[in-house]
Write a protein that holds these residues in place. Structure first.
Motif, PDB file in Angstrom:
ATOM      1  N   VAL A 484      73.231  56.548   5.965  1.00  0.00           N
ATOM      2  CA  VAL A 484      72.739  55.918   4.746  1.00  0.00           C
ATOM      3  C   VAL A 484      73.826  55.131   4.018  1.00  0.00           C
ATOM      4  O   VAL A 484      73.516  54.331   3.131  1.00  0.00           O
ATOM      5  CB  VAL A 484      72.130  56.970   3.795  1.00  0.00           C
ATOM      6  N   MET A 487      72.966  51.484   4.101  1.00  0.00           N
ATOM      7  CA  MET A 487      71.661  51.039   3.606  1.00  0.00           C
ATOM      8  C   MET A 487      71.702  49.608   3.074  1.00  0.00           C
ATOM      9  O   MET A 487      70.685  48.903   3.092  1.00  0.00           O
ATOM     10  CB  MET A 487      71.156  51.983   2.515  1.00  0.00           C
ATOM     11  N   THR A 497      64.281  49.165  -0.029  1.00  0.00           N
ATOM     12  CA  THR A 497      64.817  50.524   0.005  1.00  0.00           C
ATOM     13  C   THR A 497      64.643  51.148  -1.377  1.00  0.00           C
ATOM     14  O   THR A 497      64.554  50.428  -2.379  1.00  0.00           O
ATOM     15  CB  THR A 497      66.312  50.522   0.382  1.00  0.00           C
ATOM     16  N   LYS A 523      71.662  63.391  -0.436  1.00  0.00           N
ATOM     17  CA  LYS A 523      71.984  63.630   0.978  1.00  0.00           C
ATOM     18  C   LYS A 523      73.485  63.498   1.176  1.00  0.00           C
ATOM     19  O   LYS A 523      74.108  62.562   0.651  1.00  0.00           O
ATOM     20  CB  LYS A 523      71.286  62.601   1.883  1.00  0.00           C
ATOM     21  N   VAL A 525      76.640  62.302   3.106  1.00  0.00           N
ATOM     22  CA  VAL A 525      76.859  61.087   3.898  1.00  0.00           C
ATOM     23  C   VAL A 525      78.069  61.324   4.783  1.00  0.00           C
ATOM     24  O   VAL A 525      79.206  61.405   4.305  1.00  0.00           O
ATOM     25  CB  VAL A 525      77.083  59.865   2.994  1.00  0.00           C
ATOM     26  N   GLN A 571      74.607  60.445  -1.075  1.00  0.00           N
ATOM     27  CA  GLN A 571      73.621  59.447  -1.488  1.00  0.00           C
ATOM     28  C   GLN A 571      72.705  60.045  -2.551  1.00  0.00           C
ATOM     29  O   GLN A 571      72.164  61.138  -2.379  1.00  0.00           O
ATOM     30  CB  GLN A 571      72.774  58.978  -0.306  1.00  0.00           C
ATOM     31  N   GLN A 573      69.273  59.052  -4.434  1.00  0.00           N
ATOM     32  CA  GLN A 573      68.202  58.103  -4.127  1.00  0.00           C
ATOM     33  C   GLN A 573      66.933  58.455  -4.901  1.00  0.00           C
ATOM     34  O   GLN A 573      66.592  59.637  -5.074  1.00  0.00           O
ATOM     35  CB  GLN A 573      67.908  58.141  -2.623  1.00  0.00           C
ATOM     36  N   ASP A 688      65.643  56.173   5.109  1.00  0.00           N
ATOM     37  CA  ASP A 688      66.816  56.715   5.795  1.00  0.00           C
ATOM     38  C   ASP A 688      67.184  55.801   6.953  1.00  0.00           C
ATOM     39  O   ASP A 688      66.330  55.087   7.496  1.00  0.00           O
ATOM     40  CB  ASP A 688      66.524  58.129   6.312  1.00  0.00           C
ATOM     41  N   LEU A 689      68.444  55.869   7.325  1.00  0.00           N
ATOM     42  CA  LEU A 689      68.972  54.954   8.336  1.00  0.00           C
ATOM     43  C   LEU A 689      69.935  55.704   9.244  1.00  0.00           C
ATOM     44  O   LEU A 689      70.748  56.511   8.777  1.00  0.00           O
ATOM     45  CB  LEU A 689      69.707  53.788   7.657  1.00  0.00           C
ATOM     46  N   ARG A 690      69.836  55.424  10.525  1.00  0.00           N
ATOM     47  CA  ARG A 690      70.806  55.914  11.501  1.00  0.00           C
ATOM     48  C   ARG A 690      71.095  54.769  12.458  1.00  0.00           C
ATOM     49  O   ARG A 690      70.173  54.137  12.978  1.00  0.00           O
ATOM     50  CB  ARG A 690      70.242  57.118  12.254  1.00  0.00           C
TER      51      ARG A 690
END
Length: 698
Positions: A484, A487, A497, A523, A525, A571, A573, A688-690
């Motif tokens: 994230v 992002m 987002t 979250k 990071v 993060q 959010q 969310d991002l991976r």
């Protein structure tokens, strides 16, 4: 014909390594050429003065005006022969010899040298390590296969030489003919794209068939096949349906994609028909070569047997086709003409005592119905039915109405002459109703793909330089897996987002939460902790007053789980209302042949359990992105099933397109998951991002 015209229609062919030693490849190739070739065969062998009645030259340099050189000498010598061919101005070389890239590092080095020679002299080189080439138009059999091909309108390429010899033997028994046949071998110079392009320009080739184990350049093949397929159907069997390598993938998409998904998506996008068996390959070839494209996928069934009629109906139900609904006029006419006990609805059962003329009369009415796009004529043996009369009637009505027809003759020796009559008229016949339906389905698929407009991918106005700087920053700190903390990459490409940011201390975290003004999601990071929820690295519904303590708890848990992990922060959010939302996933994995492969599906925790996903090769145009949504089983859920509000489908389509543009712009992104992409009636949001990065590509 194109640049390979003299390969398939040569006037003079030289066999380098010709010999009269029975059982050798040089002997078999020379004898095969002598048997039927319209042109002149020349022998090259410095150790013999004469081979099979042909005077022998010592080398290619002694011969003039050679169109094709067939090379059957040892691999070290073969390289020098290819050099001689180039220096002698020969355009086409078929290297049957093995012992190249399939034979270890020394063989691979020989092959690289041979390729360099071919490139220097602009040679059309087939092979090496192949069976050879055939073209029935000039009687060319430059192979060591034990059997020649029958003439026909199918051109066929295969990566397996053994498959060619088996197919030739099988095709002879089934009255299947060929225009050209090529054994691709190692594909050192000429590959599948070259032959598809050539046969697309060949007026004598009506269908292109292929047995492929891999495609060297998937994107080039897609481009070529898409163009050729507008006029010439392409059907392939692609072997190797394995998921090798998926276990090493770091993303959901990589784990699900496997090696075969890219082929499935790429071939479909290119309009190539992929089949699963040899039987299906040639069933497809027969119907595509000789039957017209249907106006629709609505199928009519005319039968004298109720049970097989039901079997055929089931096969239609299992396919993408559907049973045609007859007009009132058709039903009235059938009711007037058919005897009591007949079924006038589809499938039309004209009952067991039907002679051929009842089939003919019924078929005439059914094929005239405007809602019928194709038909199956199905007959079982009875004392009142003459199969040859039925075949003649079927041919006459198919030609009159120009509607594609497949026949099912459920008998043995009594049907053979009728099957021949149908075949001569281009109407395929089968014993199994499922094969007839599948063949018509393939014909329908080709008709649809030919009519489909090829859309260009949309190029959105994005901040590419901002995205580049984010990736380059990660590369400088040797981060190959991002979460994230990246992002902003999505923001740079216009992908919505939730409000929030990554912060490095609890005071900043509290400030962000207060700015959001409601409960938040927090979250950890860390590029070293991929599955954050498994270690308690995610907290949901945190009030601004709880943020400070939660920040410290998250960091402490991460340190306890993995003391040496790199912690980039936490993060904070905006928390989305998921009760009225649907969680989806948009992901990418990079295929070595086709490039970025984009996935869409049901997201959240269900993606790897349900695998309700669809795939496309990037770049993905708008119609293809919309098709990805259509294809998943959960599509009704997105469109308001069970009283739910429909989600912003246009927003999902645009998100797929923008991700497609991102990974096309940056080949350094090897895997990417946006999971979930939360979709509601009001819009979409990437939560969310991976991402996996190949820093050498930046």
């Amino acid at each position: 014909m194109g640049k390979l015209a003299t390969l398939f229609a040569p006037e003079r062919v030289a066999v380098v390594g010709a010999t009269d030693r029975e059982g050798s490849v040089g002997y078999a190739v020379t004898r095969n050429l002598q048997a039927d070739f319209d042109g002149e065969v020349l022998a090259v062998n410095p150790n013999d003065g004469e081979v099979l009645g042909l005077p022998c030259a010592d080398s290619l340099s002694e011969l003039d005006d050679i169109d094709v050189a067939v090379v059957v000498v040892p691999p070290d010598v073969a390289v020098e022969v290819v050099r001689q061919a180039g220096e002698s101005g020969i355009e086409n070389v078929v290297v049957i010899t093995a012992g190249f890239s399939e034979a270890g590092s020394n063989g691979a080095a020989r092959e690289r040298e041979m390729v360099a020679i071919a490139e220097e002299h602009d040679l059309n080189l087939v092979g090496p390590n192949c069976v050879g080439v055939m073209s029935t138009s000039v009687g060319l059999n430059a192979t060591f296969a034990p059997q020649n091909a029958n003439p026909g309108n199918i051109s066929f390429m295969s990566q397996s030489g053994a498959f060619i010899t088996a197919v030739l033997d099988w095709a002879s028994d089934h009255a299947i003919g060929f225009k050209d046949i090529v054994s691709l071998g190692n594909k050192a110079v000429l590959d599948e794209s070259d032959f598809v392009r050539e046969w697309g320009d060949d007026p004598e080739t009506d269908v292109v068939l292929g047995y492929l184990e891999d495609i060297d350049d998937g994107r080039a093949f897609m481009e070529t096949a898409r163009e050729v397929g507008k006029d010439t159907p392409i059907v392939v069997v692609k072997s190797g349906r394995t998921d090798a390598g998926a276990s090493a993938a770091a993303s959901h998409t990589g784990a699900i994609a496997g090696s075969d998904r890219a082929y499935e998506a790429g071939l479909a996008q290119a309009g190539v028909i992929r089949v699963d068996s040899v039987q299906e390959l040639f069933d497809a070839a027969s119907i595509l070569a000789d039957q017209p494209a249907p106006e629709s996928g609505e199928i009519a069934i005319v039968t004298n047997a109720g049970g097989p009629g039901v079997m055929t109906t089931d096969a239609v139900g299992d396919s993408s086709l559907s049973l045609a609904e007859f007009t009132d006029g058709t039903l009235d006419t059938l009711g007037e003409r058919l005897p009591d006990g007949a079924n006038i609805y589809n499938p039309v059962d004209i009952i067991g005592d039907a002679p051929a003329d009842r089939f003919e009369e019924t078929l005439d009415v059914v094929l005239d119905d405007p809602g019928v796009g194709m038909a199956v004529v199905l007959a079982c043996p009875t004392a009142t039915l003459d199969f040859e009369e039925l075949a003649a009637a079927t041919v006459a009505k198919q030609e009159t109405h120009d509607v594609p027809v497949a026949a099912v003759l459920m008998g043995g020796s009594s049907t053979r002459a009728a099957a021949g009559t149908l075949s001569d008229a281009g109407i395929p016949s089968y014993f199994d109703p499922a094969r007839a339906v599948r063949s018509l389905e393939i014909l329908s698929e080709y008709g649809e793909s030919r009519e489909r407009e090829v859309a260009e991918a949309t190029t959105f106005d994005v901040d590419k330089e901002r995205a580049r700087s984010i990736l380059e920053r990660a590369a400088r700190r040797n981060s190959t897996r991002l979460g994230v903390e990246a992002m902003d990459l999505l923001d740079a490409y216009g992908i919505p987002t939730p409000e929030g940011d990554v912060v490095n201390d609890p005071a900043e975290a509290k400030e962000i939460a207060e700015a959001i003004g409601e409960d938040v999601v927090m979250k950890i990071v860390s590029p070293d902790i991929l599955h954050k929820s498994d270690i308690g690295g995610v907290e949901v519904g945190i009030s601004p007053e709880e943020v400070w303590d939660t920040y410290e708890d998250l960091v402490a848990r991460a340190r306890q789980y993995q003391p040496d992990a790199t912690i980039l922060g936490v993060q904070v959010q905006e928390m989305l209302d998921l009760d009225s939302a649907t969680e989806t996933i948009v992901g990418v994995t990079r295929d070595p042949q086709f490039g970025p492969l984009v996935m869409f599906g049901l997201g959240g925790i269900f993606v790897e359990i349900l695998e309700d996903t669809s795939f496309r090769v990037a770049p993905v145009p708008e119609p293809e992105a919309a098709g990805m949504i259509d294809e998943i089983d959960a599509a009704p859920l997105l469109r308001g099933a069970r009283g739910r509000a429909p989600v912003d489908e246009a927003g999902l389509v645009e998100t797929i397109q923008r991700i497609s543009q991102l990974v096309t712009d940056f080949p350094a992104i090897t895997e990417l998951d946006i999971n979930p992409v939360v979709a509601t009636a009001d819009g979409v949001s990437a939560v969310d991002l991976r991402l996996t990065l190949d820093t050498e590509e930046l």
